[in-house]
Scaffold this active site. Structure first.
Site, short mmCIF file in Angstrom:
data_model
loop_
_atom_site.label_atom_id
_atom_site.label_comp_id
_atom_site.label_asym_id
_atom_site.label_seq_id
_atom_site.Cartn_x
_atom_site.Cartn_y
_atom_site.Cartn_z
N LYS A 112 48.83 30.30 38.50
CA LYS A 112 48.90 31.15 37.31
C LYS A 112 48.79 30.33 36.02
O LYS A 112 48.29 30.81 35.02
CB LYS A 112 50.20 31.95 37.30
CG LYS A 112 50.49 32.78 38.56
CD LYS A 112 49.49 33.90 38.74
CE LYS A 112 49.97 34.98 39.71
NZ LYS A 112 49.98 34.57 41.14
C1 LIG Z 1 49.65 35.20 42.30
C2 LIG Z 1 49.55 34.38 43.51
C3 LIG Z 1 48.62 34.66 44.52
C4 LIG Z 1 47.72 35.85 44.46
O1 LIG Z 1 46.78 35.79 43.44
P1 LIG Z 1 46.00 37.12 43.00
O2 LIG Z 1 45.18 36.73 41.85
O3 LIG Z 1 47.08 38.10 42.64
O4 LIG Z 1 45.22 37.57 44.17
C5 LIG Z 1 48.53 33.80 45.60
N1 LIG Z 1 49.35 32.74 45.71
C6 LIG Z 1 50.26 32.44 44.76
C7 LIG Z 1 51.14 31.27 44.96
C8 LIG Z 1 50.40 33.25 43.64
O5 LIG Z 1 51.31 32.95 42.71
#
Ligand SMILES: *Cc1c(COP(=O)(O)O)cnc(C)c1O
Length: 496
Positions: A112
């Site tokens: 993120k």
């Molecule tokens: C948010 C997240 C995901 C999923 O990502 P999306 O964009 O929602 O598909 C996968 N792994 C981790 C560790 C995340 O924080």
């Protein structure tokens, strides 16, 4: 460059900075650029010898962002200076043409940060009225919350309101959020799952009466930090170009050679970044969508039927992908339906009213041409964590393990990058369970000591080390109730 909603809402000349500020479209749809820019192979070739900052700048420039080049460059430089790894998102060869794409070197240790360290700069550029206040309202399945707080808390005139499923995130994810001590940040646990949290925030964004009240009483507008915000999604396109450039530089591929991308998927934002990169011209032949036991996406991408009736959400060791309503599927289907917003409006209405929709045979075929989907069980995830540590000394976080496991189920001879979306340290108890250790009653810091002794190839994360001992200050929780949420939001705004 002009932006429109997947469900048809359009105003003349809705610009990038406007959609960054608006987040969700008033019709409930998601904003997309009317035209996706393209990039040629020779332009991709040049990326090889550039730094991450320069690579991302080259890609984002294509979107004509109404931010001056010099300023844009500065924003990108600042954003990634908080990372703990000079290469920002390196590739690790795990043999047999497979590469882990490490997206977890940012300040909050999940992918993120790759976007949320940059999005706030866009947001700041969109703030034209000095007196207008904003409240960033974000539902999180665990990682977006703290990444959004880290990114946005320093901006002027903005407060941050986060809700998360109280019992649906890891202990360290919770601790990261609960230890934030700032007047303009509040973090609230909800006695419900992530889907409730996400639906409730979406509802608030289109709740005209409440928006009007908040605007009049508190001079505040809401902003969105999830991947429903285009400003959050766009940086996620850039890093796939960077991975391709690294493969070129390592001479693993030749220019133009197609690669595959495998991503542990929840809201479909990360993998959609790769899909858009392909639309721009990046040679990707296949996307592999990996799920845990909450395998709604596997079902949908194989059958064309999205059906959440009688589907309880299970708790797993990979909570950030515990999801039923995957919001960015809407953008995918918008493009696969040749930008048919009436159609998108109809099927997502069906999802609201009947908890179900079915796509046309034509769209299903298009999905199958480019996307393979599968899931793995909790047991398989644990086995994968164990195997990679034993054989390669690599410690995978449970989400990355889901992707690695699913990748093994879908063989091919092509080069493939697998998104490593979090640092293992965020999920210590789950990782330790994979080694069948009895860890009931073991504190996080003791677990960390055990892990350190295992000497995995990736060291512990400096910022998480600090979080382990941080004091918890945010302990509020509310019931699974939209009115209760509105009440808390108002309470919070009153104090800003
Ligand atoms: C948010 C997240 C995901 C999923 O990502 P999306 O964009 O929602 O598909 C996968 N792994 C981790 C560790 C995340 O924080």
């Amino acid at each position: 460059m002009e932006y429109i909603s997947t469900r048809g809402y359009r105003k003349d000349e809705l610009s990038f900075l406007q959609v960054v500020q608006m987040g969700l479209s008033p019709d409930g749809g998601l904003f997309v650029p009317k035209n996706i820019p393209t990039i040629s192979l020779s332009e991709i070739d040049i990326l090889q010898d550039l730094s991450y900052t320069d690579r991302l700048f080259s890609i984002l420039q294509k979107f004509e962002l109404e931010i001056e080049n010099e300023k844009l460059y500065e924003m990108i430089e600042k954003a990634y200076s908080s990372f703990h790894y000079e290469k920002i998102c390196p590739l690790t060869d795990i043999s047999q043409n497979r590469f882990l794409f490490e997206l977890f070197h940012g300040p909050t240790a999940s992918f993120k940060d790759m976007a949320l360290q940059l999005t706030p700069h866009f947001f700041a550029a969109s703030q034209t009225d000095e007196n207008q206040k904003f409240c960033l309202l974000t539902a999180t399945s665990g990682d977006t919350g703290i990444a959004a707080i880290e990114g946005f808390r320093k901006l002027k005139n903005i407060s941050v309101f986060i809700i998360y499923p109280k019992d649906g995130v890891s202990s360290l994810q919770k601790k990261q959020m609960q230890s934030v001590d700032a007047k303009n940040v509040t973090v609230i646990g909800v006695d419900g799952d992530f889907d409730f949290c996400q639906s409730a925030t979406k509802k608030l964004f289109t709740d005209i009466d409440f928006l009007k009240k908040v605007s009049e009483k508190y001079n505040t507008k809401f902003a969105a930090g999830n991947s429903m915000n285009w400003g959050r999604l766009m940086p996620q396109i850039g890093y796939y170009f960077s991975a391709y450039a690294d493969l070129l530089k390592k001479k693993e591929i030749v220019l133009g050679e197609e690669i595959e991308v495998c991503v542990p998927t929840g809201n479909f934002g990360n993998i959609l970044g790769a899909f858009i990169a392909k639309k721009m011209g990046l040679p990707i032949s296949k996307f592999i969508c990996a799920s845990n036991e909450n395998n709604i996406l596997t079902e949908f991408l194989k059958s064309g039927v999205y059906d959440i009736t009688n589907k309880p959400l299970k708790k797993t060791d990979s909570p950030s992908i515990d999801i039923l309503k995957s919001s960015n599927i809407e953008r995918l289907l918008y493009w696969l339906s040749d930008e048919n917003s009436e159609y998108i409006q109809k099927i997502f209405n069906d999802l609201e009213t009947q908890q179900k929709f079915t796509v046309s045979e034509d769209i299903l075929q298009k999905i199958k041409n480019i996307i393979s989907a599968d899931f793995c069980t909790e047991e398989e995830t644990r086995e994968t964590i164990q195997k990679y540590y034993k054989e390669k000394n690599i410690l995978l976080d449970p989400h990355t393990a889901v992707a690695v496991c699913v990748s093994e189920k879908i063989p091919s001879g092509k080069k493939r990058i697998i998104a490593a979306t979090a640092h293992y340290q965020k999920f210590l108890p789950a990782v330790m369970r994979a080694f069948q250790k009895d860890i009931t009653d073991t504190s996080l810091s003791s677990l960390l000591e055990i892990i350190k002794e295992m000497k995995p190839s990736t060291p512990t994360h400096p910022d998480l080390d600090k979080t382990m001992n941080a004091k918890i200050v945010q302990t509020k929780s509310i019931s699974k109730d939209y009115e209760a949420l509105l009440h808390e939001v108002e309470n919070f705004l009153q104090k800003q």
